[in-house]
Enzyme design. Structure first.
Site, PDB file in Angstrom:
ATOM      1  N   HIS A  54       0.856  -1.177   0.000  1.00 13.51           N
ATOM      2  CA  HIS A  54       0.000   0.000   0.000  1.00 13.51           C
ATOM      3  C   HIS A  54       0.893   1.229   0.000  1.00 13.51           C
ATOM      4  O   HIS A  54       2.065   1.148   0.373  1.00 13.51           O
ATOM      5  CB  HIS A  54      -0.968   0.028   1.184  1.00 13.51           C
ATOM      6  CG  HIS A  54      -0.308  -0.005   2.519  1.00 13.51           C
ATOM      7  ND1 HIS A  54       0.010   1.133   3.206  1.00 13.51           N
ATOM      8  CD2 HIS A  54       0.132  -1.032   3.273  1.00 13.51           C
ATOM      9  CE1 HIS A  54       0.598   0.792   4.352  1.00 13.51           C
ATOM     10  NE2 HIS A  54       0.679  -0.514   4.414  1.00 13.51           N
ATOM     11  N   ALA A  74      -0.881  17.338   5.206  1.00 13.51           N
ATOM     12  CA  ALA A  74      -0.682  18.601   4.489  1.00 13.51           C
ATOM     13  C   ALA A  74       0.207  19.474   5.378  1.00 13.51           C
ATOM     14  O   ALA A  74      -0.046  19.606   6.574  1.00 13.51           O
ATOM     15  CB  ALA A  74      -2.019  19.275   4.268  1.00 13.51           C
ATOM     16  N   ARG A 100      -2.746  18.370  17.274  1.00  8.51           N
ATOM     17  CA  ARG A 100      -1.700  17.807  16.401  1.00  8.51           C
ATOM     18  C   ARG A 100      -1.016  18.964  15.678  1.00  8.51           C
ATOM     19  O   ARG A 100      -1.403  19.371  14.599  1.00  8.51           O
ATOM     20  CB  ARG A 100      -2.339  16.827  15.412  1.00  8.51           C
ATOM     21  CG  ARG A 100      -1.343  15.939  14.720  1.00  8.51           C
ATOM     22  CD  ARG A 100      -2.023  14.970  13.814  1.00  8.51           C
ATOM     23  NE  ARG A 100      -2.665  15.641  12.695  1.00  8.51           N
ATOM     24  CZ  ARG A 100      -3.561  15.074  11.902  1.00  8.51           C
ATOM     25  NH1 ARG A 100      -3.959  13.861  12.139  1.00  8.51           N
ATOM     26  NH2 ARG A 100      -4.089  15.734  10.885  1.00  8.51           N
ATOM     27  N   THR A 125      -5.721  21.678   7.397  1.00  2.80           N
ATOM     28  CA  THR A 125      -6.178  20.312   7.127  1.00  2.80           C
ATOM     29  C   THR A 125      -5.940  19.994   5.658  1.00  2.80           C
ATOM     30  O   THR A 125      -5.844  20.887   4.820  1.00  2.80           O
ATOM     31  CB  THR A 125      -7.659  20.115   7.521  1.00  2.80           C
ATOM     32  OG1 THR A 125      -8.002  18.738   7.358  1.00  2.80           O
ATOM     33  CG2 THR A 125      -8.599  20.964   6.700  1.00  2.80           C
ATOM     34  N   SER A 126      -5.808  18.719   5.349  1.00  2.00           N
ATOM     35  CA  SER A 126      -5.369  18.331   4.008  1.00  2.00           C
ATOM     36  C   SER A 126      -6.379  18.748   2.933  1.00  2.00           C
ATOM     37  O   SER A 126      -7.593  18.664   3.135  1.00  2.00           O
ATOM     38  CB  SER A 126      -5.128  16.830   3.945  1.00  2.00           C
ATOM     39  OG  SER A 126      -6.241  16.139   4.440  1.00  2.00           O
TER      40      SER A 126
END
Lengths: 560, 82
Positions: free
Chosen positions: A13, A413, A492, A523-524
């Site tokens: 993966h 990101a 985070r 955020t991504s």
């Protein structure tokens, strides 16, 4: 002519490629970003082509290609795994064997057929690739190294040391005793997708009590040095359907079906799993600290994408500094494999600093063309005004897409393919979810903070440039930045310095000048279930298909 | 010219049909045999002989770390896939 080595990770993966030239990382990217399929596992042909273009070479100019694991060793383990689960493993055997026969054992042939590369292909053990990806890009001349993931060939965790251009792995834990597989098994029991839902479970853990912890400890007996064995009567990693056995279900209750409502016992199981994981990695790191007597620790492997556990390692393991590179999972194996050949075997100097911005960049002309094709008109602004305008939009509760410079490697990101929001606004999480992301409501959004102001808002005394630590938010600041404070009081964090990402830094500084808060939500930039956007076209597609309020592509601002 | 085109198309179709048959019939049958005959016999013998890689570690062991092997390869080692 520069010496060039291409690192590759694929076939399980999160496939990726990495080009190193004379010991420096020229380019690295995950295949999922090009083929637009999350966790794509195919040979990363598009990522390879991008890396070769970025290095201004062709495959014929490569001195070597390096694969991030030893396929025949892995196949031996796969057969052994199927034997252990015989005859229940037939379904898995039937599904996986065609892949082994078609492409997993023929990497050099595939490289020759697809790329015309006929040079030497090397093969490095999976956990050595992880160890190299952790140590060589770190700023440390010497460090202890700890790796842990689901499984490589046989190894599931390893520990050792790095000095200069040498890595020494002393001990390993072996399949099926695997912390990564254990975490994934419980993730699937909780109704989330394997290799995708682990981060979600980490977020869910903050809402539960570790009421199953003692029972989990009994089925994962641990020694003081952090090593453990799984009670195999609860797990079946090669079974036909599930990674856990009926005994696990009998002990902990029925599994949660994907999409069904979350109950307290699910939250409690997530909290128990997280607590046990932290106990294990902390014991491993403490023991390694005692043995190595080193001050620095380098971590890699999918387990160390767990930022809550990483924070405890930094705070409680005894090491003074911890380094985790941004692609700590299997995608980073490409980087590690290339780095091992480049530094350990060819003796090239180490880079000294890890730059996460290793993906494609797009020129202003390409951005203009993409906007024109989409029928969008934007305002092109000088940088100061661009940052002020974007900061104002964020402060007005707008959801802003932000695409700048080279794409990040790794799952986070880091300020170049980012959706921005106002951390002061308690409703912004719902707004971003409603307008663009559509994530589970319990998942937190992360803050990007000016590095020099991080200590004012968070209990942290070390930088977190790759968003892989989760320090506690200072009590007096929780009400200032409610949107980035998770249920357990952590966040985070990404710390941003001007030298590493000047434009992102200036944007946050502009937001601070406007609001007094040196933090934005980062955020991504993607829709749910999709990989991070790579190109302006993909960013525009997200902008047009969602309720995102504004889009900043390079120097251009577009508003709805 | 047209005959050559006809035979070429016929050949291509035959190859495709053969591939489809292999994919649909021979591959599953082969895997079935390999699994139940090959692995099955191995499984019986491995149980009889108590093969080490199929045994669980001693649960009373003081540690489950084992000495690592093969982690300091030279270029020659790295050319091997195993």
């Amino acid at each position: 002519m520069k010496s060039s080595v291409l690192g590759l990770s694929c076939h399980y993966h999160d496939s990726a490629a990495c080009l190193m030239q004379d010991g420096r990382i020229t380019a690295s990217a995950q295949e999922e970003r090009f083929v637009r399929r999350k966790n794509a596992s195919d040979l990363p042909l598009q990522a390879i082509n991008y890396c070769l273009q970025a290095g201004n070479i062709t495959a014929l100019d490569l001195d070597a290609a390096v694969f991030y694991e030893k396929p025949f060793l892995k196949l031996a383990r796969v057969f052994t795994g199927h034997l252990r689960s015989f005859p229940r493993s037939f379904g898995g055997f039937r599904r996986s064997m065609p892949h082994w026969l078609q492409d997993r054992l023929s990497v050099p042939i595939t490289l020759r057929e697809e790329l015309g590369f006929s040079g030497q292909t090397y093969f490095i053990k999976h956990h050595l690739s992880h160890a190299a990806s952790a140590f060589f890009p770190s700023p440390f001349e010497e460090a202890a190294i700890l790796t842990a993931d689901a499984v490589g060939e046989w190894t599931t965790a390893s520990r050792g040391t790095g000095r200069g251009s040498r890595i020494r792995i002393d001990d390993e834990m072996r399949f099926p005793d695997s912390l990564g597989l254990f975490y994934t098994a419980v993730t699937t029991y909780l109704g989330f997708e394997a290799h995708e839902g682990e981060g979600t479970v980490m977020g869910l853990a903050a809402y539960g009590r570790p009421s199953f912890l003692d029972r989990l400890r009994r089925i994962v007996p641990m020694r003081p040095d952090g090593s453990f064995t799984l009670d195999k009567s609860y797990f079946d990693f090669y079974g036909d359907r599930r990674l856990y056995t009926p005994r696990f279900v009998a002990e902990f209750g029925p599994e949660r079906l994907p999409g069904s409502p979350l109950e307290d016992r699910h939250r409690d199981m997530a909290a128990s799993l997280q607590a046990l994981t932290e106990e294990v990695v902390l014991a491993m790191a403490r023991d390694l600290h005692e043995r190595s007597r080193m001050e620095n620790l380098c971590l890699a492997g999918g387990v160390f994408l767990n930022c809550v556990a990483n924070q405890r390692l930094l705070d409680e393991s005894g090491f003074k500094a911890v380094f985790i590179q941004p692609a700590a999972g299997d995608a980073g194996g490409a980087l590690g494999a290339a780095a091992f050949v480049s530094h350990s075997l060819w003796g090239k100097p180490r880079p000294g600093r890890m730059d996460p911005y290793l993906g494609p960049d797009f020129k202003p002309g390409e951005i203009r063309r993409a906007l024109a094709l989409a029928g969008l008109q934007g305002r092109q602004l000088p940088e100061d005004e661009l940052c002020r305008t974007t900061a104002r939009l964020i402060s007005e509760a707008k959801v802003v897409g932000w695409l700048q410079g080279r794409m990040e490697i790794g799952p986070r990101a880091l300020g170049n393919r980012t959706i921005l929001g106002d951390p002061r606004n308690p409703k912004i999480k719902d707004l971003i979810n409603e307008k663009v992301k559509h994530r589970e409501e319990f998942r937190p959004f992360a803050p990007a903070v000016l590095a020099e102001a991080a200590g004012e808002y968070f209990h942290m005394n070390a930088p977190s440039p790759f968003m892989l630590l989760a320090p506690r938010v200072r009590e007096e600041k929780k009400s200032v930045v409610p949107a980035v404070t998770h249920a357990d009081g952590t966040a985070r964090v990404q710390t941003v310095v001007e030298e590493h990402n000047p434009r992102f830094y200036r944007l946050i500084r502009a937001f601070r000048d406007l609001t007094g808060v040196p933090i934005v939500i980062n955020t991504s930039f993607n829709r749910r279930g999709e990989p991070l956007v790579c190109s302006p076209d993909e960013a525009i597609a997200v902008f047009q298909s969602t309720q995102m309020d504004a889009l900043v592509l390079g120097d251009t601002v577009v508003q709805k | 010219m047209s005959d050559k085109g006809f035979f070429r198309r016929l050949w291509d179709r035959s190859i495709k049909a053969a591939e489809a048959v292999i994919q649909a019939v021979f591959l599953p049958a082969g895997l079935f045999l390999l699994y139940f005959a090959g692995l099955g016999i191995t499984w019986v013998f491995s149980k009889l002989l108590r093969v080490e890689s199929l045994r669980d570690p001693d649960p009373s062991a003081k540690t489950f770390w084992t000495p690592a092997e093969g982690f300091e390869p030279d270029l020659e080692d790295c050319t091997r896939q195993s």
